[in-house]
Design a protein around this motif. Structure first.
Motif, PDB file in Angstrom:
ATOM      1  N   GLN A 211     119.754  87.044  83.831  1.00  9.67           N
ATOM      2  CA  GLN A 211     118.054  86.246  83.337  1.00  9.67           C
ATOM      3  C   GLN A 211     117.296  87.291  83.249  1.00  9.67           C
ATOM      4  OE1 GLN A 211     119.435  83.456  86.926  1.00  9.67           O
ATOM      5  NE2 GLN A 211     118.993  81.641  85.349  1.00  9.67           N
TER       6      GLN A 211
ATOM      7  N   HIS B  77     125.974  76.339  90.069  1.00 11.20           N
ATOM      8  CA  HIS B  77     125.261  74.781  90.002  1.00 11.20           C
ATOM      9  C   HIS B  77     125.222  74.597  88.361  1.00 11.20           C
ATOM     10  CE1 HIS B  77     122.308  76.506  88.319  1.00 11.20           C
ATOM     11  NE2 HIS B  77     121.861  77.734  89.000  1.00 11.20           N
TER      12      HIS B  77
ATOM     13  N   GLU C 187     120.702  73.521  92.272  1.00 11.04           N
ATOM     14  CA  GLU C 187     120.018  74.351  93.179  1.00 11.04           C
ATOM     15  C   GLU C 187     118.839  74.751  92.284  1.00 11.04           C
ATOM     16  OE1 GLU C 187     119.119  76.649  90.150  1.00 11.04           O
ATOM     17  OE2 GLU C 187     119.362  78.744  91.798  1.00 11.04           O
ATOM     18  N   GLU C 188     117.971  74.208  91.380  1.00  9.76           N
ATOM     19  CA  GLU C 188     117.202  74.541  90.782  1.00  9.76           C
ATOM     20  C   GLU C 188     116.356  73.589  90.844  1.00  9.76           C
ATOM     21  OE1 GLU C 188     117.383  76.227  88.882  1.00  9.76           O
ATOM     22  OE2 GLU C 188     118.398  76.582  87.015  1.00  9.76           O
TER      23      GLU C 188
ATOM     24  N   HIS D  40     115.824  80.348  81.154  1.00 11.29           N
ATOM     25  CA  HIS D  40     115.146  78.981  81.871  1.00 11.29           C
ATOM     26  C   HIS D  40     114.639  78.746  80.572  1.00 11.29           C
ATOM     27  CE1 HIS D  40     114.512  79.131  86.167  1.00 11.29           C
ATOM     28  NE2 HIS D  40     116.140  79.177  85.908  1.00 11.29           N
TER      29      HIS D  40
ATOM     30  N   ASP E 237     122.753  79.161  82.917  1.00  6.38           N
ATOM     31  CA  ASP E 237     122.264  79.442  83.799  1.00  6.38           C
ATOM     32  C   ASP E 237     123.265  78.704  85.126  1.00  6.38           C
ATOM     33  OD1 ASP E 237     119.176  79.031  85.194  1.00  6.38           O
ATOM     34  OD2 ASP E 237     121.382  79.275  86.473  1.00  6.38           O
TER      35      ASP E 237
HETATM   36 MN    MN Z   1     118.071  78.518  87.062  1.00  7.15          MN
END
Ligand code: MN
Ligand code: HGY
Ligand code: MN
Ligand code: MN
Length: 418
Positions: free
Chosen positions: A202, A88, A133-134, A390, A99
């Motif tokens: 992550q 994404h 996606e988020e 994030h 990310d």
């Molecule tokens: Mn993410």
């Protein structure tokens, strides 16, 4: 020749890093992070930039009705089900430079390397950008584009989702389509042969173990809730406690009670987060009449997701302090294990390239989750600094990003066949 390793050898570390630098400008923040919300102007610009990078290759670039972008490299058998790879371009509001976008750029870099190695694969290979996606960063629906692609979410339902300002996905997608009029329409393409997603871990495990590659075996489960507390606005100076329906007072009691139950976890496997907390009217001299907050609960064991998750409603009701409270479950994803086709190919590629690797389960959610409904799916992790994500401090090294792209290139050649 162009046997095993010849595609990996064409991965260009500097080019891949520079692409991250270029993309990080689209929504770049003063502290070095990225704010590129789903289908905002920067997210549309990211699609434009990718399409421009694909032009010299003559690869077909298309976009579907939910804004997913596809860059297709032909195979010798163009009717064969394609192998897809991507992730994404949208980020969290104060997100990082890796990310999501890493999976898109690694896929594109892998295709370029396969091309440079002169390898003709039997199946077409496509780089894909999955819309939104988020979940909750802008629109309250995660893995939206991949969910629509595999039929988990009807297109109309996705288009109807509104952001916090009331703008719908439909309006945002139509704006993206208007901004990218030259991209042919892509109808949802079933079936596909496989899906592979490269992503930063992550988390801290690969970095701690000094390994460059994670062979992802599955994704932990999640349950997400929105709690709405309805009290009554009142004057802060004149209203006696007994007459108050103080939604904030109730909310903090609920969160304290929830944390007591969820954090009573010696194995430290429970992930419980209240990330969004909105007080209305949020004025110093007004007893808050309304609070809405979110719960994001993750765990690898479905029985725990059920037993702990089912306590959310009763705990909130028990702490409502005279207010009305409603608990909505906004998402539930079961823990999943990938079929071994893709993890097996990833493991073989990492081994063949002599890269330190381990099998690892994903704590974060990804598009590879919904995708495994449509086809054998899997992921390749690379380390990120101190496992931070994030967050604007998210960081990775050019060497690790390139190592992941090398494994991806060889994995795609294996899955696409000759
Ligand atoms: Mn993410
Ligand atoms: O929240 C997640 O796990 C994903 O990274 N959005
Ligand atoms: Mn992601
Ligand atoms: Mn191995």
């Amino acid at each position: 020749g162009n046997g095993f390793g010849s595609a990996a050898a064409k991965v260009d570390e500097a080019r891949l890093w520079q692409r991250h630098v270029d993309m990080a400008k689209l929504g770049g923040t003063p502290k070095g992070g990225v704010r590129r919300l789903a289908l905002d102007a920067n997210d549309i610009a990211a699609r434009r930039l990718l399409a421009d990078w694909a032009k010299p290759y003559g690869w077909q670039v298309s976009m579907d009705a939910i804004g997913n972008l596809y860059i297709r490299r032909p195979g010798t058998d163009n009717d064969a089900d394609p192998v897809l790879s991507g992730s994404h371009t949208d980020t969290q509001p104060s997100g990082g430079r890796f990310d999501g976008i890493y999976g898109v750029l690694a896929a594109f870099e892998a295709m370029e390397a396969i091309e440079a190695a002169g390898i003709r694969t039997r199946r077409p290979i496509e780089t894909v950008v999955w819309t939104c996606e988020e979940g909750g960063a802008r629109f309250p629906m995660g893995t939206m584009g991949s969910g629509v692609f595999v039929g988990r979410t009807p297109l109309a339902d996705a288009r109807a989702v509104a952001d916090y300002d009331g703008v719908t996905v439909g309006e945002a997608v139509d704006a993206a389509r208007a901004a990218l009029p030259d991209l042919p329409e892509r109808t949802f393409g079933f079936p596909i042969a496989a899906f592979v997603e490269a992503h930063i871990e992550q988390g801290p495990i690969l970095e701690e173990k000094g390994l460059q590659i994670g062979v992802v075996t599955g994704i932990q489960g999640a349950r997400r809730f929105r709690v709405e507390i309805e009290g009554a606005d009142a004057h802060a100076g004149t209203t006696p406690r007994a007459r108050r329906k103080d939604a904030l007072s109730a909310a903090v009691a609920m969160v304290a009670a929830l944390e007591k139950v969820f954090h009573d976890d010696p194995s430290d496997t429970v992930r419980f987060t209240v990330g969004r907390f909105v007080v209305t009217p949020n004025a110093p001299a007004v007893v808050p009449g309304h609070v809405a907050f979110t719960i994001d609960f993750r765990h690898p064991d479905d029985a725990v997701l059920t037993s702990l998750g089912d306590q959310v409603e009763p705990i909130c009701q028990a702490n409502r302090k005279g207010c009305a409270v409603t608990v909505h479950q906004t998402a539930r994803g079961k823990p999943l294990t990938f079929l071994d086709l893709v993890p097996g190919a990833v493991d073989q590629a990492a081994k063949g390239l002599g890269l330190g690797h381990m099998r690892i389960n994903s704590g974060a959610g990804h598009d590879a989750g919904p995708m495994q409904v449509a086809a054998p799916s899997g992921m390749i992790f690379v380390p990120c600094e101190h496992g931070i994500s994030h967050a604007e401090a998210e960081n990775a090294t050019p060497a690790d990003l390139a190592a992941g792209a090398r494994v991806l290139a060889e994995t795609l050649v294996t899955l696409a066949g000759r």
